[in-house]
Design a protein around this motif. Structure first.
Motif, mmCIF file in Angstrom:
data_model
loop_
_atom_site.group_PDB
_atom_site.id
_atom_site.type_symbol
_atom_site.label_atom_id
_atom_site.label_comp_id
_atom_site.label_asym_id
_atom_site.label_seq_id
_atom_site.Cartn_x
_atom_site.Cartn_y
_atom_site.Cartn_z
ATOM 1 N N LEU A 112 -10.572 6.304 5.520
ATOM 2 C CA LEU A 112 -9.727 5.228 5.015
ATOM 3 C C LEU A 112 -10.363 3.892 5.359
ATOM 4 O O LEU A 112 -10.795 3.669 6.494
ATOM 5 C CB LEU A 112 -8.345 5.306 5.644
ATOM 6 C CG LEU A 112 -7.352 6.229 4.956
ATOM 7 C CD1 LEU A 112 -6.099 6.343 5.778
ATOM 8 C CD2 LEU A 112 -7.046 5.752 3.562
ATOM 9 N N PRO A 151 -9.308 0.682 5.815
ATOM 10 C CA PRO A 151 -8.853 -0.178 6.922
ATOM 11 C C PRO A 151 -9.239 0.384 8.291
ATOM 12 O O PRO A 151 -9.680 -0.370 9.178
ATOM 13 C CB PRO A 151 -7.334 -0.203 6.746
ATOM 14 C CG PRO A 151 -7.095 0.184 5.334
ATOM 15 C CD PRO A 151 -8.200 1.092 4.949
ATOM 16 N N PRO A 159 0.827 -1.205 0.000
ATOM 17 C CA PRO A 159 0.000 0.000 0.000
ATOM 18 C C PRO A 159 0.863 1.257 0.000
ATOM 19 O O PRO A 159 1.997 1.234 0.469
ATOM 20 C CB PRO A 159 -0.793 -0.105 1.303
ATOM 21 C CG PRO A 159 -0.689 -1.514 1.730
ATOM 22 C CD PRO A 159 0.552 -2.063 1.153
ATOM 23 N N SER A 160 0.305 2.351 -0.538
ATOM 24 C CA SER A 160 1.019 3.629 -0.516
ATOM 25 C C SER A 160 1.200 4.057 0.936
ATOM 26 O O SER A 160 0.447 3.635 1.813
ATOM 27 C CB SER A 160 0.231 4.674 -1.289
ATOM 28 O OG SER A 160 -0.945 4.990 -0.591
ATOM 29 N N GLN A 163 -8.363 3.088 -1.664
ATOM 30 C CA GLN A 163 -8.740 2.548 -0.352
ATOM 31 C C GLN A 163 -9.325 3.654 0.515
ATOM 32 O O GLN A 163 -9.674 3.433 1.649
ATOM 33 C CB GLN A 163 -7.510 1.978 0.351
ATOM 34 C CG GLN A 163 -6.973 0.728 -0.290
ATOM 35 C CD GLN A 163 -7.737 -0.494 0.131
ATOM 36 O OE1 GLN A 163 -7.947 -0.736 1.301
ATOM 37 N NE2 GLN A 163 -8.188 -1.280 -0.830
ATOM 38 N N HIS A 164 -9.386 4.873 -0.040
ATOM 39 C CA HIS A 164 -9.992 5.991 0.665
ATOM 40 C C HIS A 164 -11.356 6.225 0.033
ATOM 41 O O HIS A 164 -11.464 6.388 -1.182
ATOM 42 C CB HIS A 164 -9.108 7.229 0.515
ATOM 43 C CG HIS A 164 -9.563 8.385 1.336
ATOM 44 N ND1 HIS A 164 -10.611 9.168 0.961
ATOM 45 C CD2 HIS A 164 -9.135 8.878 2.517
ATOM 46 C CE1 HIS A 164 -10.794 10.109 1.878
ATOM 47 N NE2 HIS A 164 -9.915 9.950 2.833
ATOM 48 N N TRP A 205 -4.155 1.025 -2.856
ATOM 49 C CA TRP A 205 -3.722 -0.349 -2.746
ATOM 50 C C TRP A 205 -4.611 -1.210 -3.611
ATOM 51 O O TRP A 205 -5.742 -0.828 -3.928
ATOM 52 C CB TRP A 205 -3.760 -0.825 -1.281
ATOM 53 C CG TRP A 205 -3.048 -2.127 -1.086
ATOM 54 C CD1 TRP A 205 -1.829 -2.469 -1.589
ATOM 55 C CD2 TRP A 205 -3.516 -3.262 -0.365
ATOM 56 N NE1 TRP A 205 -1.501 -3.744 -1.212
ATOM 57 C CE2 TRP A 205 -2.515 -4.257 -0.461
ATOM 58 C CE3 TRP A 205 -4.662 -3.531 0.357
ATOM 59 C CZ2 TRP A 205 -2.648 -5.498 0.136
ATOM 60 C CZ3 TRP A 205 -4.797 -4.768 0.951
ATOM 61 C CH2 TRP A 205 -3.797 -5.745 0.854
ATOM 62 N N GLY A 260 -1.687 4.968 2.835
ATOM 63 C CA GLY A 260 -2.715 3.930 2.815
ATOM 64 C C GLY A 260 -3.875 4.212 1.894
ATOM 65 O O GLY A 260 -4.894 3.542 1.957
ATOM 66 N N TRP A 261 -3.729 5.204 1.016
ATOM 67 C CA TRP A 261 -4.853 5.571 0.146
ATOM 68 C C TRP A 261 -4.998 4.634 -1.024
ATOM 69 O O TRP A 261 -6.098 4.422 -1.513
ATOM 70 C CB TRP A 261 -4.652 6.989 -0.403
ATOM 71 C CG TRP A 261 -4.978 8.051 0.561
ATOM 72 C CD1 TRP A 261 -4.677 8.049 1.892
ATOM 73 C CD2 TRP A 261 -5.661 9.264 0.294
ATOM 74 N NE1 TRP A 261 -5.142 9.201 2.451
ATOM 75 C CE2 TRP A 261 -5.734 9.958 1.507
ATOM 76 C CE3 TRP A 261 -6.204 9.827 -0.853
ATOM 77 C CZ2 TRP A 261 -6.342 11.201 1.597
ATOM 78 C CZ3 TRP A 261 -6.803 11.061 -0.765
ATOM 79 C CH2 TRP A 261 -6.875 11.743 0.450
ATOM 80 N N ASP A 263 -6.351 -4.634 -3.344
ATOM 81 C CA ASP A 263 -6.652 -5.835 -2.556
ATOM 82 C C ASP A 263 -7.385 -6.846 -3.435
ATOM 83 O O ASP A 263 -7.592 -6.607 -4.628
ATOM 84 C CB ASP A 263 -7.454 -5.484 -1.304
ATOM 85 C CG ASP A 263 -8.794 -4.863 -1.621
ATOM 86 O OD1 ASP A 263 -9.075 -4.701 -2.811
ATOM 87 O OD2 ASP A 263 -9.544 -4.551 -0.700
#
Lengths: 477, 213
Positions: free
Chosen positions: A180, A182, A50-51, A113-114, A57, A54-55, A59
């Motif tokens: 986000l 996660p 992931p970046s 992921q955001h 990725w 965390g933005w 999956d």
């Protein structure tokens, strides 16, 4: 590396804008979509971490959608070369550029992921599709475009409000605000229940209208009916997946909170209602492209039912998402060919397509059998798994209704498809330039081959990916 | 929260009524533009100074108060229409419904489980009332431009609610959402232009060729 998925098509869009010649511009599409496919394949094998924030990725859920969309887009862009050679009089600069921007936006949906970023990308896909639906520049297509723009924009605005509610539920619960994924999944159970509840409803309505779940599907028949076949294929096989992925992200949060069961119940009901709507409107449909739109309503319904059932059905639902994309691709491309050959899409004039366009008609027939769940094609496997999961869970009502709707839809669809394909060619039919040729037949043929292969054998890596993705949704593998 | 921000929010509510009660399209566009500018200044009053907030303020005022109204006014000029004729929901009923929705919004907002620092603020009722007014305009009018204005009012309402989370929303997301809105209005403007050419009117009730029999 993940950004290449977004930037590469944008580069292609800029390039296609600069090419001055209608004939040569078309070739930008396959070049860049093949490059995109290659990059996607590489990323599926070696997924980068992931970046940092965390933005961004990729999956397992994202991988599935990326795979389906990239394959479908490549096929469609190869088809576009043949298709647009019949329509050289109409400028295709906007079409080529919009298609590539759309590919870029769908890729952004896949890797974000955001949820805020995902929303922006989804809205961008809506906007880039508008000029594509309007490609034919006539009164009917403008009406379809307007309805599509207005309903989807309002729907997606409602989804934004839902996202705000979700963010606000973290504030009320005295947590760090974040959209986000996660973080939301981790804290889902601790969010403020009232706001979380409202958020789920708004998000379901918003993304549901973009996906075309009944009763929010009213734009679909018009848009699918008036758009060129190739655009219809991307709408029904590609954009639907993006909206579905957005819904799956919400599903992930809901499954981690205490409201998973309620969310599933609503999805199950909406899914069955969608199938019922499709069954009613499919019967005696005299426009075969509009019929495909109702088939799309049916299949998002089937996926929603699978999500609503949960557990083992999740695997089947995700498999059905891929099967639906591939089969819808064949259906729309074959339909586009038949439409070209008869210069009409009304069953009143289009009959005996097997004589005039044998390959396209045969593909249309095969894809019809596939999409209605006949063995040995892939949708049969996924639909069978969903039904058996419903009965396995003791949910006999759902299983029974599911089978009933499938049967009704089979009959309704057959009553439109069979006369179109078999029948006698009307004697006073006007002559058209279109005849089946390799550039317009081979791409859907390849896709049909994929549908057949997936029906007989699901490769182990794909099975693992599907299991992994189902696990992300809280299902047992 | 200070009283200036409250006054601006009251002004926003009054603008909703102005849009609900008028048939003149150019006037409605200006109203929505003014509302956009008011909304744009609000983050500066509600939140302490930061580069993030000032960027948002400037870009919102630019887009909602400048670019979007220009785009719509141009569409009106090209389509050569000035007024909304015979809407589905008349002006007086629209105003009455608007008043009803606004009062309901206040009652509703008082019952919402807000965070303690947001209790008693005008933001939430103003957001709900603006959203509903936008929906009313969207559903009640025939002309495509009026429907776009309704959509913009709805967006303004959603944006008002977003004020409660301005710290949470990263700049990129805000800017992206604003860009999407701008491009959306741009595309809608083009479509309106084509509708008026094709049907020699932008009355969307004429868009009925695709009804299901």
């Amino acid at each position: 590396m993940l950004w290449a998925l977004v930037l590469l098509p944008l580069l292609g869009a800029a390039l296609s804008w600069l090419v001055p010649d209608n004939r040569r511009r078309v070739w930008v599409l396959p070049v860049f979509s093949l490059a995109h496919l290659a990059v996607s394949a590489g990323l599926l094998v070696h997924t980068p971490p992931p970046s940092p924030a965390g933005w961004i990725w990729l999956d397992s859920l994202g991988k599935l959608v990326l795979m389906a969309n990239s394959v479908l887009f490549t096929i469609c862009s190869l088809y576009a070369v043949g298709y647009l050679s019949y329509r050289l009089k109409r400028p295709n600069r906007i079409l080529c550029a919009s298609l590539l921007v759309c590919l870029s936006a769908t890729s952004l949906v896949v890797i974000s992921q955001h949820l805020g970023l995902l929303w922006i990308a989804l809205e961008a896909t809506t906007l880039t599709m508008a000029p594509l639906i309007y490609f034919n520049h006539n009164a009917r297509s403008i009406e379809a475009t307007w309805k599509y723009l207005l309903i989807c924009s309002v729907g997606i605005a409602i989804a934004l409000l839902g996202l705000f509610f979700l963010a606000y539920s973290t504030i009320v619960a005295k947590q760090e605000v974040s959209l986000l994924l996660p973080a939301l999944i981790r804290d889902a159970a601790a969010l403020h229940p009232g706001w979380r509840h409202a958020a789920f409803i708004f998000l379901l309505v918003g993304f549901g209208s973009k996906m075309g779940l009944a009763p929010l599907h009213t734009w679909k028949p018009d848009a699918y009916g008036e758009a060129p076949g190739l655009v219809g294929a991307l709408l029904a096989g590609g954009l639907v997946n993006c909206a579905l992925l957005a819904l799956l992200r919400v599903y992930q949060v809901a499954a981690a909170s205490t409201e998973g069961a309620l969310f599933q119940q609503v999805l199950l009901t909406m899914g069955l209602v969608s199938m019922a709507f499709a069954a009613v409107f499919m019967a005696r449909q005299s426009d075969f492209k509009r019929m495909l739109a109702y088939s799309s309503v049916e299949h998002v319904g089937i996926i929603a039912v699978a999500l609503g059932l949960g557990k083992g059905a999740l695997f089947a639902g995700l498999l059905h998402m891929i099967n639906n994309s591939l089969t819808k691709g064949v259906l729309f491309l074959a339909c586009g060919n038949i439409h070209r050959a008869f210069n009409s899409k009304s069953t009143q004039f289009v009959r005996g397509a097997l004589r005039r366009t044998p390959w396209s008609a045969a593909l249309f027939l095969a894809a019809f059998l596939a999409i209605t769940g006949s063995p040995p094609f892939a949708p049969f496997v996924s639909e069978f798994l969903i039904v058996s999961s419903a009965f396995g869970q003791g949910n006999h009502w759902t299983g029974g209704l599911f089978l009933l709707f499938l049967a009704l839809i089979f009959i309704g669809m057959a009553s439109t498809v069979l006369p179109v394909v078999l029948g006698e060619v009307p004697p006073d039919l006007e002559r058209t330039r279109y005849r089946d040729a390799v550039p317009t037949v081979l791409p859907p043929l390849v896709l049909m081959g994929l549908v057949l292969v997936l029906g007989l054998w699901i490769p182990t890596p794909l099975q693992d990916l599907l299991r992994d993705a189902a696990r992300l949704l809280g299902g047992e593998a | 929260m200070n009283s200036l921000a409250d006054q601006l929010l009251v002004l926003c509510l009054l603008i909703n009524f102005a849009v609900l009660g008028t048939s003149r399209l150019a006037f409605s566009v200006r109203c929505v533009a003014v509302q956009g500018v008011l909304l744009g200044t609000l983050p500066a009053l509600v939140h302490p100074f930061s580069w993030h907030v000032s960027f948002i303020v400037v870009s919102i005022i630019l887009v909602k108060g400048g670019l979007i109204p220009v785009l719509i006014i141009r569409a009106i000029k090209k389509a050569e229409i000035e007024r909304e004729f015979s809407p589905f929901i008349g002006y007086i009923p629209s105003l009455v419904l608007g008043a009803l929705f606004t009062s309901l919004a206040f009652i509703f907002a008082a019952k919402l489980p807000l965070a303690p620092e947001h209790e008693g603020l005008l933001i939430v009722p103003a957001a709900a009332a603006t959203l509903m007014s936008g929906f009313l305009v969207l559903m009640g009018r025939r002309k495509a431009i009026s429907q776009v204005l309704g959509y913009l009012l709805m967006e303004n309402g959603i944006f008002l609610f977003g004020l409660l989370l301005a710290d949470a929303m990263p700049v990129m997301v805000e800017a992206g959402a604003l860009l999407d809105l701008l491009v959306g209005i741009f595309v809608m403007g083009i479509v309106i232009n084509h509708i008026s050419r094709e049907f020699s009117s932008i009355d969307t009730s004429r868009l009925s060729a695709l009804r299901e029999e």
